[in-house]
Design an enzyme around this catalytic site. Sequence first.
Site, short mmCIF file in Angstrom:
data_model
loop_
_atom_site.label_atom_id
_atom_site.label_comp_id
_atom_site.label_asym_id
_atom_site.label_seq_id
_atom_site.Cartn_x
_atom_site.Cartn_y
_atom_site.Cartn_z
NE ARG A 286 -2.72 23.90 27.25
CZ ARG A 286 -3.91 24.49 27.25
NH1 ARG A 286 -5.00 23.77 27.13
NH2 ARG A 286 -4.01 25.79 27.40
CG ASP B 170 -2.13 -0.90 1.06
OD1 ASP B 170 -2.56 -1.10 -0.08
OD2 ASP B 170 -2.63 -1.42 2.07
CG ASN C 42 -3.13 6.29 3.92
OD1 ASN C 42 -4.13 5.73 3.50
ND2 ASN C 42 -1.94 5.71 3.97
#
Length: 260
Positions: free
Chosen positions: A147, A45, A121
């Site tokens: 954060r 992939d 992706n």
Amino acid sequence: MNYYIHHRDDVLSTNKAQELTEKLELRGHTCTQDNPEIIITIGGDGTMLHAIHNYVDILDKVKFVGIHTGTLGFFTDYTSEELDMFVDDFDGDYHIFSHALIESRCYGADDQLRHQVYALNESRVENIIQTQTMKVSINDEYLEEFRGNGLCVSGQIGSTAYNRSIGGAIIDDTLQALQLTEISGIHHRHYRSLNSPLVLNPKAHITFESDSFEGAMLIYDHLNINLHQTKKIDIFFSSKHVNFIRFNDNSYYMRLRSLF
Ligand code: NAP
Ligand code: MN
């Protein structure tokens, strides 16, 4: 048909590329670097991702099909043991599956556009040097102050890739969605953010803003840019698409089974 093979550099993929070129030549197909209609990838992939980025400026002119030298992947429809089947199918009918890329626009001070990049992706902001603080908005509406190490935005296709490693949901291939997933978010008495992966409408625009992205990178698929002069990042599904050719119909669940 005019095609070109983009293969991984290992011995098996290189040999399979040679073998396939010979087989396709016997059927009257031409391997050419000039204006190929079809890009065949041989590898994994990851190899498909690399190929797509090579052709990112002419995605409307090429279509992709993948042969995997390991098990079946999400972008690969044949294994390297199935070259003869592939060659037979190559002369037959096919479906085209079109997928929007994820577009990321990075703006500096005074709202000047500094980078515009595309991912299949995911696109993620990640800072492994210091805590990244950023304001997150969805469709220009404030959601949270995050954060932590960063945030990942993936689509359906990328849901099984990095997103899956950080606890995001797998989205099946009949659904389109954008998913926002935290990368090591900080959650305690003073700071908190959503924490759960957030699955959004594919039309959503996600915005990250910070006074400082010092030390942070924008990582889009296998590529990256330094965000040190960035103040704001907009992420959304682009009008730019990648077209995959499907000659067979391996089910999504069969691919999912071979993932683990
Ligand atoms: P790579 O080695 O080419 O890819 C890393 C792994 O991710 C490989 O095993 C690859 O499969 C697999 N992969 C790629 N896209 C996938 C998808 N849509 N669904 C399921 N698995 C997928 O590394 P790279 O060149 O840096 O490639 C970048 C991609 O790798 C990124 O887009 C990211 O999603 C993924 N990645 C994942 C992690 C993680 O899970 N912690 C870390 C870094 C990067 P093949 O073996 O078939 O090539
Ligand atoms: Mn790779």
